[in-house]
Design a protein around this motif. Structure first.
Motif, PDB file in Angstrom:
ATOM      1  N   GLU A   1       0.614  -1.497   0.176  1.00 14.11           N
ATOM      2  CA  GLU A   1       0.434  -0.359   0.257  1.00 14.11           C
ATOM      3  C   GLU A   1       0.838   1.518  -0.463  1.00 14.11           C
ATOM      4  O   GLU A   1       0.172   2.453  -1.169  1.00 14.11           O
ATOM      5  N   GLN A   2       2.027   1.029   0.925  1.00 10.52           N
ATOM      6  CA  GLN A   2       2.750   2.690   0.526  1.00 10.52           C
ATOM      7  C   GLN A   2       4.176   3.033  -0.444  1.00 10.52           C
ATOM      8  O   GLN A   2       4.622   3.234  -0.818  1.00 10.52           O
ATOM      9  N   LEU A   3       4.145   1.723  -1.298  1.00 10.40           N
ATOM     10  CA  LEU A   3       5.345   1.932  -1.937  1.00 10.40           C
ATOM     11  C   LEU A   3       4.838   3.068  -3.746  1.00 10.40           C
ATOM     12  O   LEU A   3       3.962   1.768  -4.406  1.00 10.40           O
ATOM     13  N   SER A   4       5.680   3.227  -4.288  1.00 14.22           N
ATOM     14  CA  SER A   4       5.152   3.422  -5.230  1.00 14.22           C
ATOM     15  C   SER A   4       5.417   2.591  -6.282  1.00 14.22           C
ATOM     16  O   SER A   4       4.971   3.142  -7.364  1.00 14.22           O
ATOM     17  N   ARG A   5       6.482   1.475  -5.974  1.00 13.98           N
ATOM     18  CA  ARG A   5       6.319   0.950  -7.426  1.00 13.98           C
ATOM     19  C   ARG A   5       5.318  -0.286  -7.200  1.00 13.98           C
ATOM     20  O   ARG A   5       5.637  -2.038  -7.484  1.00 13.98           O
ATOM     21  N   ARG A   6       4.701  -0.525  -6.671  1.00 12.24           N
ATOM     22  CA  ARG A   6       3.085  -1.138  -6.530  1.00 12.24           C
ATOM     23  C   ARG A   6       2.780  -1.746  -7.718  1.00 12.24           C
ATOM     24  O   ARG A   6       2.238  -3.268  -7.229  1.00 12.24           O
ATOM     25  N   GLU A   7       2.927  -1.687  -8.732  1.00  6.36           N
ATOM     26  CA  GLU A   7       2.074  -2.477  -9.921  1.00  6.36           C
ATOM     27  C   GLU A   7       3.320  -3.337 -10.090  1.00  6.36           C
ATOM     28  O   GLU A   7       2.443  -4.473 -10.225  1.00  6.36           O
ATOM     29  N   ILE A   8       4.106  -2.920 -10.755  1.00 10.71           N
ATOM     30  CA  ILE A   8       5.479  -4.245 -10.705  1.00 10.71           C
ATOM     31  C   ILE A   8       5.247  -5.664  -9.587  1.00 10.71           C
ATOM     32  O   ILE A   8       5.258  -6.188  -9.660  1.00 10.71           O
ATOM     33  N   LEU A   9       5.133  -4.967  -8.259  1.00  4.82           N
ATOM     34  CA  LEU A   9       5.621  -5.408  -7.198  1.00  4.82           C
ATOM     35  C   LEU A   9       4.436  -6.557  -7.241  1.00  4.82           C
ATOM     36  O   LEU A   9       4.391  -7.995  -7.364  1.00  4.82           O
ATOM     37  N   GLU A  10       3.801  -6.228  -7.080  1.00  8.35           N
ATOM     38  CA  GLU A  10       2.025  -6.794  -7.524  1.00  8.35           C
ATOM     39  C   GLU A  10       2.329  -7.929  -8.739  1.00  8.35           C
ATOM     40  O   GLU A  10       1.726  -9.285  -8.405  1.00  8.35           O
ATOM     41  N   GLN A  11       3.045  -7.484  -9.192  1.00  4.33           N
ATOM     42  CA  GLN A  11       2.191  -8.757 -10.586  1.00  4.33           C
ATOM     43  C   GLN A  11       3.487 -10.061 -10.625  1.00  4.33           C
ATOM     44  O   GLN A  11       3.528 -10.726 -11.054  1.00  4.33           O
ATOM     45  N   ALA A  12       4.596  -9.019 -10.514  1.00  5.56           N
ATOM     46  CA  ALA A  12       6.068 -10.082  -9.971  1.00  5.56           C
ATOM     47  C   ALA A  12       5.504 -11.178  -8.847  1.00  5.56           C
ATOM     48  O   ALA A  12       4.897 -12.766  -8.767  1.00  5.56           O
ATOM     49  N   LEU A  13       4.720 -10.559  -7.656  1.00  7.24           N
ATOM     50  CA  LEU A  13       4.424 -11.757  -7.068  1.00  7.24           C
ATOM     51  C   LEU A  13       2.548 -12.632  -7.056  1.00  7.24           C
ATOM     52  O   LEU A  13       2.801 -13.273  -6.465  1.00  7.24           O
ATOM     53  N   THR A  14       1.921 -11.772  -8.597  1.00  8.12           N
ATOM     54  CA  THR A  14       1.034 -12.462  -8.280  1.00  8.12           C
ATOM     55  C   THR A  14       1.673 -13.579  -9.244  1.00  8.12           C
ATOM     56  O   THR A  14       0.679 -15.238  -9.250  1.00  8.12           O
ATOM     57  N   ASP A  15       2.428 -13.426 -10.666  1.00 12.47           N
ATOM     58  CA  ASP A  15       2.485 -14.201 -11.475  1.00 12.47           C
ATOM     59  C   ASP A  15       3.517 -15.506 -11.488  1.00 12.47           C
ATOM     60  O   ASP A  15       4.062 -16.038 -11.971  1.00 12.47           O
TER      61      ASP A  15
END
Length: 118
Positions: free
Chosen positions: A74-88
């Motif tokens: 919730e706090q990180l600016s690279r959230r989108e990249i992080l979520e994609q990496a963790l999801t995929d």
């Protein structure tokens, strides 16, 4: 890092352009869940194809790391990249015991292994 390396390519020697990174964290009940989450995220932020794996035999730690990941994302600016990496490419493995957790990490043979155990 990749952009900087490509910028100076031809002007000076570089090793290789940076690519995805990979981490596998082996943790037991003594591990700090926030530290585990930060370690996973620090590798996942290398790109959307960067695997980040937690292996533990402790269900309480498993749940607390999952909570920390949600809080930190919730706090990180690279959230989108992080979520994609963790999801995929992310994985959280709850092993039946510590010995099986060790075997999993050994078989997985990650680029980076973090061991947070007593």
């Amino acid at each position: 890092v990749t952009a900087a390396k490509l910028y100076v390519f031809g002007e000076c020697g570089i090793d290789l352009p940076a690519g995805p990174s990979e981490v596998c964290v082996l943790a037991d009940e003594t591990a700090d869940p926030r530290l585990v989450a930060v370690d996973l995220l620090s590798q996942a932020e290398h790109g959307p194809d960067s695997p980040a794996v937690l292996v533990t035999a402790d269900d309480t730690l498993f749940d607390r790391v999952e909570q920390e990941l949600s809080t930190l994302l919730e706090q990180l600016s690279r959230r989108e990249i992080l979520e994609q990496a963790l999801t995929d490419h992310g994985m959280m493995v709850l092993a039946p015991d510590h010995e099986e957790a060790i075997r999993f990490v050994d078989d997985y043979a990650p680029e980076h292994a973090t061991i947070l155990t007593a």
